[in-house]
Design a protein around this motif. Structure first.
Motif, PDB file in Angstrom:
ATOM      1  N   UNK A   1       0.849  -1.193   0.000  1.00 13.35           N
ATOM      2  CA  UNK A   1       0.000   0.000   0.000  1.00 13.35           C
ATOM      3  C   UNK A   1       0.886   1.245   0.000  1.00 13.35           C
ATOM      4  N   UNK A   2       0.846   2.058  -1.048  1.00  8.70           N
ATOM      5  CA  UNK A   2       1.660   3.272  -1.066  1.00  8.70           C
ATOM      6  C   UNK A   2       1.099   4.321  -0.111  1.00  8.70           C
ATOM      7  N   UNK A   3       1.964   5.218   0.323  1.00 11.12           N
ATOM      8  CA  UNK A   3       1.516   6.326   1.154  1.00 11.12           C
ATOM      9  C   UNK A   3       0.460   7.131   0.390  1.00 11.12           C
ATOM     10  N   UNK A   4      -0.563   7.570   1.106  1.00 10.19           N
ATOM     11  CA  UNK A   4      -1.691   8.247   0.463  1.00 10.19           C
ATOM     12  C   UNK A   4      -1.438   9.734   0.206  1.00 10.19           C
ATOM     13  N   UNK A   5      -0.288  10.245   0.662  1.00 12.35           N
ATOM     14  CA  UNK A   5       0.078  11.619   0.347  1.00 12.35           C
ATOM     15  C   UNK A   5      -0.525  12.666   1.261  1.00 12.35           C
ATOM     16  N   UNK A   6      -1.154  12.250   2.357  1.00 11.70           N
ATOM     17  CA  UNK A   6      -1.770  13.204   3.274  1.00 11.70           C
ATOM     18  C   UNK A   6      -0.902  13.483   4.495  1.00 11.70           C
ATOM     19  N   UNK A   7      -0.100  12.501   4.904  1.00 14.17           N
ATOM     20  CA  UNK A   7       0.792  12.643   6.048  1.00 14.17           C
ATOM     21  C   UNK A   7       1.892  11.611   5.880  1.00 14.17           C
ATOM     22  N   UNK A   8       3.152  12.055   5.916  1.00 10.79           N
ATOM     23  CA  UNK A   8       4.257  11.116   5.702  1.00 10.79           C
ATOM     24  C   UNK A   8       4.331  10.067   6.805  1.00 10.79           C
ATOM     25  N   UNK A   9       3.659  10.330   7.934  1.00  9.43           N
ATOM     26  CA  UNK A   9       3.670   9.382   9.039  1.00  9.43           C
ATOM     27  C   UNK A   9       2.470   8.457   9.077  1.00  9.43           C
ATOM     28  N   UNK A  10       1.697   8.371   8.003  1.00 11.94           N
ATOM     29  CA  UNK A  10       0.522   7.485   8.025  1.00 11.94           C
ATOM     30  C   UNK A  10       0.935   6.070   8.408  1.00 11.94           C
ATOM     31  N   UNK A  11       0.077   5.378   9.164  1.00  8.67           N
ATOM     32  CA  UNK A  11       0.517   4.106   9.731  1.00  8.67           C
ATOM     33  C   UNK A  11      -0.656   3.334  10.330  1.00  8.67           C
ATOM     34  N   UNK A  12      -0.307   2.166  10.877  1.00 10.14           N
ATOM     35  CA  UNK A  12      -1.177   1.362  11.733  1.00 10.14           C
ATOM     36  C   UNK A  12      -2.384   0.768  11.001  1.00 10.14           C
ATOM     37  N   UNK A  13      -2.168  -0.007   9.940  1.00  6.84           N
ATOM     38  CA  UNK A  13      -3.307  -0.666   9.293  1.00  6.84           C
ATOM     39  C   UNK A  13      -3.914  -1.750  10.183  1.00  6.84           C
ATOM     40  N   UNK A  14      -5.229  -1.762  10.284  1.00  7.07           N
ATOM     41  CA  UNK A  14      -5.950  -2.868  10.932  1.00  7.07           C
ATOM     42  C   UNK A  14      -6.707  -3.605   9.824  1.00  7.07           C
ATOM     43  N   UNK A  15      -6.453  -4.900   9.713  1.00  7.37           N
ATOM     44  CA  UNK A  15      -7.033  -5.722   8.647  1.00  7.37           C
ATOM     45  C   UNK A  15      -7.936  -6.783   9.256  1.00  7.37           C
ATOM     46  N   UNK A  16      -9.116  -6.967   8.680  1.00  3.45           N
ATOM     47  CA  UNK A  16     -10.043  -7.993   9.165  1.00  3.45           C
ATOM     48  C   UNK A  16     -10.898  -8.481   8.009  1.00  3.45           C
ATOM     49  N   UNK A  17     -11.517  -9.603   8.215  1.00  2.00           N
ATOM     50  CA  UNK A  17     -12.379 -10.213   7.209  1.00  2.00           C
ATOM     51  C   UNK A  17     -13.817  -9.742   7.413  1.00  2.00           C
ATOM     52  N   UNK A  18     -14.437  -9.210   6.350  1.00  2.00           N
ATOM     53  CA  UNK A  18     -15.842  -8.814   6.408  1.00  2.00           C
ATOM     54  C   UNK A  18     -16.645  -9.871   5.652  1.00  2.00           C
ATOM     55  N   UNK A  19     -17.222 -10.786   6.397  1.00  4.56           N
ATOM     56  CA  UNK A  19     -17.835 -11.968   5.796  1.00  4.56           C
ATOM     57  C   UNK A  19     -19.004 -11.667   4.863  1.00  4.56           C
ATOM     58  N   UNK A  20     -19.884 -10.682   5.133  1.00  2.00           N
ATOM     59  CA  UNK A  20     -21.013 -10.453   4.214  1.00  2.00           C
ATOM     60  C   UNK A  20     -20.582 -10.179   2.778  1.00  2.00           C
ATOM     61  N   UNK A  21     -19.439  -9.532   2.588  1.00  2.00           N
ATOM     62  CA  UNK A  21     -18.967  -9.247   1.229  1.00  2.00           C
ATOM     63  C   UNK A  21     -17.914 -10.236   0.759  1.00  2.00           C
ATOM     64  N   UNK A  22     -17.414 -11.077   1.674  1.00  2.00           N
ATOM     65  CA  UNK A  22     -16.359 -12.005   1.320  1.00  2.00           C
ATOM     66  C   UNK A  22     -15.042 -11.330   1.008  1.00  2.00           C
ATOM     67  N   UNK A  23     -14.825 -10.138   1.561  1.00  2.00           N
ATOM     68  CA  UNK A  23     -13.616  -9.385   1.282  1.00  2.00           C
ATOM     69  C   UNK A  23     -12.850  -9.086   2.570  1.00  2.00           C
ATOM     70  N   UNK A  24     -11.563  -8.779   2.370  1.00  2.00           N
ATOM     71  CA  UNK A  24     -10.756  -8.243   3.453  1.00  2.00           C
ATOM     72  C   UNK A  24     -10.923  -6.738   3.488  1.00  2.00           C
ATOM     73  N   UNK A  25     -10.904  -6.184   4.683  1.00  2.00           N
ATOM     74  CA  UNK A  25     -11.026  -4.734   4.866  1.00  2.00           C
ATOM     75  C   UNK A  25      -9.814  -4.235   5.641  1.00  2.00           C
ATOM     76  N   UNK A  26      -9.257  -3.124   5.182  1.00  2.00           N
ATOM     77  CA  UNK A  26      -8.179  -2.446   5.902  1.00  2.00           C
ATOM     78  C   UNK A  26      -8.657  -1.052   6.290  1.00  2.00           C
ATOM     79  N   UNK A  27      -8.465  -0.685   7.550  1.00  2.00           N
ATOM     80  CA  UNK A  27      -8.648   0.700   7.963  1.00  2.00           C
ATOM     81  C   UNK A  27      -7.276   1.243   8.321  1.00  2.00           C
ATOM     82  N   UNK A  28      -6.921   2.375   7.741  1.00  2.00           N
ATOM     83  CA  UNK A  28      -5.565   2.927   7.822  1.00  2.00           C
ATOM     84  C   UNK A  28      -5.635   4.376   8.280  1.00  2.00           C
ATOM     85  N   UNK A  29      -4.832   4.726   9.306  1.00  2.00           N
ATOM     86  CA  UNK A  29      -4.751   6.132   9.704  1.00  2.00           C
ATOM     87  C   UNK A  29      -3.911   6.878   8.687  1.00  2.00           C
TER      88      UNK A  29
END
Length: 260
Positions: A1-29
């Motif tokens: 995942x490349x830096x999103x360009x909003x803060x050079x210190x972006x960090x701390x991805x939390x990844x989990x499985x969202x079963x209703x869609x059958x996809x993985x989800x990442x929330x990133x600060x």
């Protein structure tokens, strides 16, 4: 995942499985006050999904689905940051919509960057980093909190997130004592039990509107007075339920955790 360009210190991805869609989800600060959601089929290629903007949101995001009042099938989603400021709302696998918050999840000096375990079935267990501790002459320099189970409860002030220590703590017990029907009088100190530097204390006190009492342990004082609980320089509201104040206190060799 490349830096999103909003803060050079972006960090701390939390990844989990969202079963209703059958996809993985990442929330990133991605910067102060903002987290970004992504989805993936394979944990390798990530697609932008949405942003959530919350005042002051800072690092270490976590998002969890929590049962409400223990009712089967009734849940809300909770999104929180490192300082344990949390929002309650809904999540559809793409975006989080806040319905209320932010609220404060912990009132002490040291609870920070808490995260929950995945894959525990119906249990939702969280552990936090107790930052700021000093441990002279010890072979370590950090400490974690006791693991706690999370739940949502309807209170007179609305829906709030609650947490209590996990039941597995009981396997550590070496003994127990109980005292019942003890009446405290002003300016009187009552010694209760014999213990070392490890203690799991449960207390129920009948109080009147003008009541106050304190508990002294491990060289510190915990004070309840006029609907508030205080320890060191921190204070939190703790009104009685009816006329009863209930406390759970975990004293370890280098920490005290208080639950009301």
């Amino acid at each position: 995942m490349p830096n999103q360009g909003l803060d050079e210190g972006e960090r701390d991805p939390k990844v989990f499985r969202y079963e209703p869609s059958g996809k993985w989800v990442m929330v990133l600060w991605v910067r102060k006050g903002q987290v970004r959601f992504f989805t993936s089929d394979d944990l390798l290629k990530w697609t932008y999904a949405s942003d959530f903007v919350g005042e002051g949101f800072f690092e270490c995001p976590d998002i969890v689905q929590v049962s409400l009042d223990g009712a089967p099938g009734i849940t809300k989603w909770v999104l929180y940051d490192a300082a344990f400021n949390y929002w309650i709302g809904s999540f559809d696998g793409i975006s989080f919509e806040a319905e209320s918050g932010p609220y404060t999840g912990d009132f002490g000096n040291n609870f920070y960057a808490a995260q929950t375990w995945n894959n525990l079935g119906s249990r939702l267990v969280q552990i936090g980093w107790m930052r700021g501790g000093e441990y002279p002459e010890m072979p370590f320099n950090q400490q974690m909190s006791f693991p706690c189970e999370l739940s949502l409860r309807t209170t007179p002030n609305g829906i709030r997130l609650c947490r209590m220590p996990v039941g597995e703590i009981s396997v550590l017990y070496a003994g127990s004592e109980s005292v019942n029907d003890l009446t405290l009088v002003p300016e009187n100190t009552q010694n209760v039990g014999n213990y070392g530097d490890l203690l799991d204390l449960e207390l129920k006190a009948e109080v009147s509107p003008e009541s106050s009492f304190s508990i002294r342990l491990s060289g510190h004082e915990i004070i309840w007075s006029q609907g508030c609980i205080q320890c060191l320089d921190k204070k939190a509201d703790l009104p009685p339920s009816g006329n009863v104040v209930s406390l759970r206190i975990l004293a370890d060799r280098t920490s005290i955790e208080i639950f009301g």
